[in-house]
Design an enzyme around this catalytic site. Structure first.
Site, PDB file in Angstrom:
ATOM      1  N   GLU A  39      -8.677  -2.107   1.421  1.00  0.00           N
ATOM      2  CA  GLU A  39      -9.058  -2.410   0.051  1.00  0.00           C
ATOM      3  C   GLU A  39      -7.823  -2.432  -0.852  1.00  0.00           C
ATOM      4  O   GLU A  39      -7.031  -1.473  -0.844  1.00  0.00           O
ATOM      5  CB  GLU A  39     -10.050  -1.359  -0.459  1.00  0.00           C
ATOM      6  CG  GLU A  39     -11.028  -1.951  -1.452  1.00  0.00           C
ATOM      7  CD  GLU A  39     -11.917  -0.871  -2.063  1.00  0.00           C
ATOM      8  OE1 GLU A  39     -12.377  -1.075  -3.189  1.00  0.00           O
ATOM      9  OE2 GLU A  39     -12.104   0.162  -1.401  1.00  0.00           O
ATOM     10  N   ASP A  90       2.046  -8.597  -0.319  1.00  0.00           N
ATOM     11  CA  ASP A  90       1.027  -8.923  -1.312  1.00  0.00           C
ATOM     12  C   ASP A  90       1.618 -10.018  -2.169  1.00  0.00           C
ATOM     13  O   ASP A  90       2.745  -9.915  -2.647  1.00  0.00           O
ATOM     14  CB  ASP A  90       0.609  -7.712  -2.148  1.00  0.00           C
ATOM     15  CG  ASP A  90      -0.746  -7.981  -2.788  1.00  0.00           C
ATOM     16  OD1 ASP A  90      -1.740  -8.173  -2.046  1.00  0.00           O
ATOM     17  OD2 ASP A  90      -0.832  -8.048  -4.028  1.00  0.00           O
ATOM     18  N   ASP A 105      -1.086 -24.095  -1.565  1.00  0.00           N
ATOM     19  CA  ASP A 105       0.072 -24.967  -1.288  1.00  0.00           C
ATOM     20  C   ASP A 105      -0.094 -26.412  -1.789  1.00  0.00           C
ATOM     21  O   ASP A 105       0.861 -26.983  -2.317  1.00  0.00           O
ATOM     22  CB  ASP A 105       0.401 -24.978   0.213  1.00  0.00           C
ATOM     23  CG  ASP A 105       1.164 -23.730   0.642  1.00  0.00           C
ATOM     24  OD1 ASP A 105       1.597 -22.954  -0.233  1.00  0.00           O
ATOM     25  OD2 ASP A 105       1.332 -23.529   1.852  1.00  0.00           O
TER      26      ASP A 105
HETATM   27  P1  ITT Z   1      -3.783 -10.072   3.558  1.00  0.00           P
HETATM   28  O1  ITT Z   1      -4.028  -9.165   2.383  1.00  0.00           O
HETATM   29  O2  ITT Z   1      -4.571  -9.677   4.761  1.00  0.00           O
HETATM   30  O3  ITT Z   1      -2.328 -10.263   3.849  1.00  0.00           O
HETATM   31  P2  ITT Z   1      -4.676 -12.133   1.743  1.00  0.00           P
HETATM   32  O4  ITT Z   1      -4.766 -13.611   1.879  1.00  0.00           O
HETATM   33  O5  ITT Z   1      -5.871 -11.424   1.156  1.00  0.00           O
HETATM   34  O6  ITT Z   1      -4.332 -11.542   3.193  1.00  0.00           O
HETATM   35  P3  ITT Z   1      -3.168 -11.356  -0.567  1.00  0.00           P
HETATM   36  O7  ITT Z   1      -4.138 -10.333  -1.010  1.00  0.00           O
HETATM   37  O8  ITT Z   1      -1.701 -11.062  -0.690  1.00  0.00           O
HETATM   38  O9  ITT Z   1      -3.388 -11.757   0.953  1.00  0.00           O
HETATM   39  O10 ITT Z   1      -3.505 -12.686  -1.367  1.00  0.00           O
HETATM   40  C1  ITT Z   1      -2.586 -13.717  -1.360  1.00  0.00           C
HETATM   41  C2  ITT Z   1      -3.267 -15.003  -1.770  1.00  0.00           C
HETATM   42  O11 ITT Z   1      -2.371 -15.741  -2.598  1.00  0.00           O
HETATM   43  C3  ITT Z   1      -3.538 -15.859  -0.546  1.00  0.00           C
HETATM   44  O12 ITT Z   1      -4.824 -15.619  -0.016  1.00  0.00           O
HETATM   45  C4  ITT Z   1      -3.380 -17.261  -1.113  1.00  0.00           C
HETATM   46  O13 ITT Z   1      -4.571 -17.653  -1.757  1.00  0.00           O
HETATM   47  C5  ITT Z   1      -2.298 -17.069  -2.163  1.00  0.00           C
HETATM   48  N1  ITT Z   1      -0.971 -17.307  -1.576  1.00  0.00           N
HETATM   49  C6  ITT Z   1      -0.017 -16.380  -1.300  1.00  0.00           C
HETATM   50  N2  ITT Z   1       1.063 -16.967  -0.746  1.00  0.00           N
HETATM   51  C7  ITT Z   1       0.779 -18.273  -0.670  1.00  0.00           C
HETATM   52  C8  ITT Z   1       1.482 -19.393  -0.203  1.00  0.00           C
HETATM   53  O14 ITT Z   1       2.679 -19.287   0.354  1.00  0.00           O
HETATM   54  N3  ITT Z   1       0.890 -20.585  -0.289  1.00  0.00           N
HETATM   55  C9  ITT Z   1      -0.321 -20.720  -0.843  1.00  0.00           C
HETATM   56  N4  ITT Z   1      -1.063 -19.722  -1.296  1.00  0.00           N
HETATM   57  C10 ITT Z   1      -0.520 -18.495  -1.213  1.00  0.00           C
END
Ligand code: ITT
Length: 210
Positions: free
Chosen positions: A55, A84, A166
């Site tokens: 969480e 994150d 992206d």
């Molecule tokens: P984990 O916590 O399990 O790593 P998550 O996808 O929930 O997976 P985050 O909470 O860090 O990870 O949320 C990051 C979000 O931001 C991700 O789901 C994408 O929607 C966006 N994001 C982050 N980096 C990105 C990238 O390089 N390209 C496009 N979208 C990205």
């Protein structure tokens, strides 16, 4: 930071004398990027259980990266690397920010929500942030860094590469969205690549001490 690392490492090394590092993410797009960044490090990479949700109760990227890396390091009994990250849109007062993955139910709907909210705005400025944290079991933070990539939100999705937002994020000075770039270019210019490059030397030093 880094104190006592040597003794902890000895427990976490396998028979090939390599440190085991769990990638603390359920996001396949992120996993693939880290897999490439870490390809020439003397590490055994593991993935976390895909059904194990940590969480994200923090109020910043840094706090959430710490929460995720510590939880997975303790769960797996190995070092754990968490990222994150998120998209911050200027005209939306920095939203979706730390809520990027929770902004709608899936990537298509998340992209559509941003485009709808920006419809009448001429200010398309935005940036991505990545905060990377490596923790060891026992709530120990080994390294933490962040990186940022500046760009703008396009009027429609473009390109097929990558993941998440992206297709609507055009990187300043390139004329290309992340989804239109070859992987090596996103790895170099992107927020995660920039954060990782800050951590690279310290990580090699930590591993050299093992
Ligand atoms: P984990 O916590 O399990 O790593 P998550 O996808 O929930 O997976 P985050 O909470 O860090 O990870 O949320 C990051 C979000 O931001 C991700 O789901 C994408 O929607 C966006 N994001 C982050 N980096 C990105 C990238 O390089 N390209 C496009 N979208 C990205």
């Amino acid at each position: 930071m880094g104190k006592g690392v040597r003794s902890k490492n000895i427990n976490q090394m396998n028979s090939m004398d390599k440190v085991v590092l769990t990638l603390a993410t359920t996001n396949l797009g992120k996993f693939k990027e880290f897999d490439q960044f870490l390809s020439d490090f003397p590490l055994i990479l593991k993935s976390q259980p895909q059904d194990f949700e940590v969480e994200e109760t923090g109020s910043s990227f840094a706090e959430n990266a710490r929460i995720k890396s510590i939880a997975i390091a303790n769960l797996m009994g190995t070092w754990a690397l968490a990222d994150d990250s998120g998209l911050c849109v200027e005209a939306l007062s920095g939203a979706p920010g730390i809520y990027s993955s929770r902004y709608a139910n899936n990537d298509v709907e998340r992209i559509q929500r941003i485009l709808n909210e920006l419809e009448s705005s001429s200010n398309r400025s935005a940036y991505f942030v990545s905060n990377i944290c490596i923790a060891a079991p026992g709530n120990e933070i080994l390294l933490q860094v962040d990186g940022r990539c500046e760009g703008r939100i396009t009027h429609a999705p473009r390109g097929l590469e990558g993941f998440g937002y992206d297709p609507i994020f055009e990187v300043n000075g390139t004329g290309l969205t992340f989804a239109e770039m070859p992987k090596f270019q996103k790895n170099k210019l992107g927020h995660r690549g920039k954060a990782f490059s800050k951590l690279e030397t310290s990580l090699r030093e930590l591993l050299g001490n093992c």
